[in-house]
Design a protein around this motif. Structure first.
Motif, PDB file in Angstrom:
ATOM      1  N   MET A   1      54.320  31.923  34.788  1.00 43.93           N
ATOM      2  CA  MET A   1      53.187  32.379  35.573  1.00 43.93           C
ATOM      3  C   MET A   1      52.043  32.883  34.679  1.00 43.93           C
ATOM      4  O   MET A   1      50.905  32.545  34.932  1.00 43.93           O
ATOM      5  CB  MET A   1      53.620  33.517  36.510  1.00 43.93           C
ATOM      6  N   LYS A   2      52.359  33.696  33.667  1.00 47.54           N
ATOM      7  CA  LYS A   2      51.315  34.231  32.810  1.00 47.54           C
ATOM      8  C   LYS A   2      50.565  33.133  32.082  1.00 47.54           C
ATOM      9  O   LYS A   2      49.371  33.252  31.826  1.00 47.54           O
ATOM     10  CB  LYS A   2      51.892  35.226  31.798  1.00 47.54           C
ATOM     11  N   LYS A   3      51.259  32.054  31.732  1.00 48.60           N
ATOM     12  CA  LYS A   3      50.605  30.959  31.008  1.00 48.60           C
ATOM     13  C   LYS A   3      49.573  30.246  31.872  1.00 48.60           C
ATOM     14  O   LYS A   3      48.680  29.574  31.353  1.00 48.60           O
ATOM     15  CB  LYS A   3      51.642  29.982  30.476  1.00 48.60           C
ATOM     16  N   ASP A   4      49.642  30.405  33.182  1.00 44.95           N
ATOM     17  CA  ASP A   4      48.709  29.758  34.093  1.00 44.95           C
ATOM     18  C   ASP A   4      47.422  30.565  34.303  1.00 44.95           C
ATOM     19  O   ASP A   4      46.473  30.061  34.897  1.00 44.95           O
ATOM     20  CB  ASP A   4      49.374  29.533  35.452  1.00 44.95           C
ATOM     21  N   ILE A   5      47.396  31.791  33.833  1.00 47.29           N
ATOM     22  CA  ILE A   5      46.224  32.648  34.014  1.00 47.29           C
ATOM     23  C   ILE A   5      45.223  32.361  32.902  1.00 47.29           C
ATOM     24  O   ILE A   5      45.546  32.466  31.725  1.00 47.29           O
ATOM     25  CB  ILE A   5      46.610  34.139  34.019  1.00 47.29           C
ATOM     26  N   ASP A   6      44.021  31.983  33.301  1.00 48.58           N
ATOM     27  CA  ASP A   6      42.956  31.694  32.341  1.00 48.58           C
ATOM     28  C   ASP A   6      42.143  32.965  32.122  1.00 48.58           C
ATOM     29  O   ASP A   6      41.484  33.448  33.042  1.00 48.58           O
ATOM     30  CB  ASP A   6      42.059  30.572  32.872  1.00 48.58           C
ATOM     31  N   ILE A   7      42.211  33.509  30.910  1.00 52.38           N
ATOM     32  CA  ILE A   7      41.420  34.686  30.567  1.00 52.38           C
ATOM     33  C   ILE A   7      40.315  34.218  29.627  1.00 52.38           C
ATOM     34  O   ILE A   7      40.566  33.932  28.454  1.00 52.38           O
ATOM     35  CB  ILE A   7      42.287  35.772  29.901  1.00 52.38           C
ATOM     36  N   PRO A   8      39.078  34.106  30.148  1.00 55.97           N
ATOM     37  CA  PRO A   8      37.993  33.581  29.314  1.00 55.97           C
ATOM     38  C   PRO A   8      37.604  34.555  28.200  1.00 55.97           C
ATOM     39  O   PRO A   8      37.656  35.772  28.373  1.00 55.97           O
ATOM     40  CB  PRO A   8      36.843  33.381  30.302  1.00 55.97           C
TER      41      PRO A   8
ATOM     42  N   PHE B   1      30.925  39.600  35.878  1.00 52.03           N
ATOM     43  CA  PHE B   1      31.026  38.226  36.381  1.00 52.03           C
ATOM     44  C   PHE B   1      29.911  37.387  35.767  1.00 52.03           C
ATOM     45  O   PHE B   1      28.762  37.823  35.691  1.00 52.03           O
ATOM     46  CB  PHE B   1      30.909  38.185  37.912  1.00 52.03           C
ATOM     47  N   ALA B   2      30.273  36.170  35.347  1.00 54.73           N
ATOM     48  CA  ALA B   2      29.324  35.167  34.846  1.00 54.73           C
ATOM     49  C   ALA B   2      30.022  33.818  34.957  1.00 54.73           C
ATOM     50  O   ALA B   2      31.248  33.751  34.893  1.00 54.73           O
ATOM     51  CB  ALA B   2      28.927  35.467  33.404  1.00 54.73           C
ATOM     52  N   GLU B   3      29.253  32.778  35.135  1.00 59.16           N
ATOM     53  CA  GLU B   3      29.819  31.428  35.251  1.00 59.16           C
ATOM     54  C   GLU B   3      30.882  31.327  36.348  1.00 59.16           C
ATOM     55  O   GLU B   3      31.852  30.589  36.229  1.00 59.16           O
ATOM     56  CB  GLU B   3      30.452  30.990  33.922  1.00 59.16           C
ATOM     57  N   ASN B   4      30.745  32.116  37.401  1.00 55.34           N
ATOM     58  CA  ASN B   4      31.712  32.175  38.498  1.00 55.34           C
ATOM     59  C   ASN B   4      33.108  32.582  38.033  1.00 55.34           C
ATOM     60  O   ASN B   4      34.121  32.185  38.616  1.00 55.34           O
ATOM     61  CB  ASN B   4      31.783  30.841  39.251  1.00 55.34           C
ATOM     62  N   LYS B   5      33.164  33.375  36.956  1.00 52.81           N
ATOM     63  CA  LYS B   5      34.429  33.895  36.428  1.00 52.81           C
ATOM     64  C   LYS B   5      34.283  35.377  36.144  1.00 52.81           C
ATOM     65  O   LYS B   5      33.171  35.876  35.942  1.00 52.81           O
ATOM     66  CB  LYS B   5      34.795  33.196  35.107  1.00 52.81           C
ATOM     67  N   MET B   6      35.430  36.034  36.096  1.00 56.84           N
ATOM     68  CA  MET B   6      35.429  37.446  35.710  1.00 56.84           C
ATOM     69  C   MET B   6      35.795  37.539  34.230  1.00 56.84           C
ATOM     70  O   MET B   6      36.745  36.913  33.772  1.00 56.84           O
ATOM     71  CB  MET B   6      36.441  38.246  36.531  1.00 56.84           C
ATOM     72  N   PHE B   7      35.011  38.329  33.491  1.00 57.42           N
ATOM     73  CA  PHE B   7      35.244  38.550  32.072  1.00 57.42           C
ATOM     74  C   PHE B   7      35.557  40.021  31.843  1.00 57.42           C
ATOM     75  O   PHE B   7      35.087  40.880  32.590  1.00 57.42           O
ATOM     76  CB  PHE B   7      33.992  38.197  31.259  1.00 57.42           C
ATOM     77  N   GLU B   8      36.309  40.281  30.778  1.00 59.76           N
ATOM     78  CA  GLU B   8      36.643  41.663  30.449  1.00 59.76           C
ATOM     79  C   GLU B   8      36.774  41.800  28.936  1.00 59.76           C
ATOM     80  O   GLU B   8      37.332  40.922  28.272  1.00 59.76           O
ATOM     81  CB  GLU B   8      37.951  42.059  31.115  1.00 59.76           C
ATOM     82  N   LYS B   9      36.228  42.899  28.412  1.00 63.68           N
ATOM     83  CA  LYS B   9      36.330  43.145  26.975  1.00 63.68           C
ATOM     84  C   LYS B   9      36.351  44.646  26.728  1.00 63.68           C
ATOM     85  O   LYS B   9      35.650  45.399  27.389  1.00 63.68           O
ATOM     86  CB  LYS B   9      35.164  42.512  26.226  1.00 63.68           C
TER      87      LYS B   9
END
Length: 131
Positions: free
Chosen positions: A1-8, A95-103
């Motif tokens: 399951m974790k491998k399917d999560i895309d973290i940009p 949010f950018a590019e219709n994705k959520m980013f976190e840093k």
């Protein structure tokens, strides 16, 4: 399951500590700024900050920036002199590019000082940059 999560990966978004002269108080002070050096806007920016060490901890601060246009910057918070001796962590989500980013950005204790001042992208003043 974790491998399917895309973290940009976050690119073109920085945090800077900038030393500025406050005309009202006639004193030099440090302020934290979020820099958007991307070609697109950041939407619904949430910033959670805290200072900490082995012994001490500050209150958790929360900030929101509705929209940060491309190639721009925004002041996040004033950094009191006392917290510069602590580790200062800023968790940035947007949010950018219709994705959520976190840093997560971390100023290690005592690294915010005059000796570390450098040129910054977009901001016309010198400061300490975290990428």
């Amino acid at each position: 399951m974790k491998k399917d999560i895309d973290i940009p990966e976050v690119n073109g978004v920085y945090l800077a500590a900038v030393k500025q002269f406050n005309k009202d108080f006639r004193a030099e002070e440090w302020n934290a700024y979020l820099i958007n050096d991307r070609d697109d806007a950041l939407d619904m920016v949430l910033i959670v900050s805290r200072g900490f060490s082995e012994k001490d901890q500050t209150s958790v601060m929360r900030h929101k920036i509705e929209k940060l246009p491309p190639k721009s910057f925004a002041k996040v918070e004033f950094l009191q002199e006392e917290v510069l001796a602590l580790n200062n962590e800023f968790q940035v989500t947007f949010f950018a590019e219709n994705k959520m980013f976190e840093k997560k950005f971390l100023f290690r204790k005592n690294t915010i000082n005059d000796k570390a001042l450098r040129e910054l992208p977009l901001i016309p003043e010198k400061g300490i940059l975290l990428k």
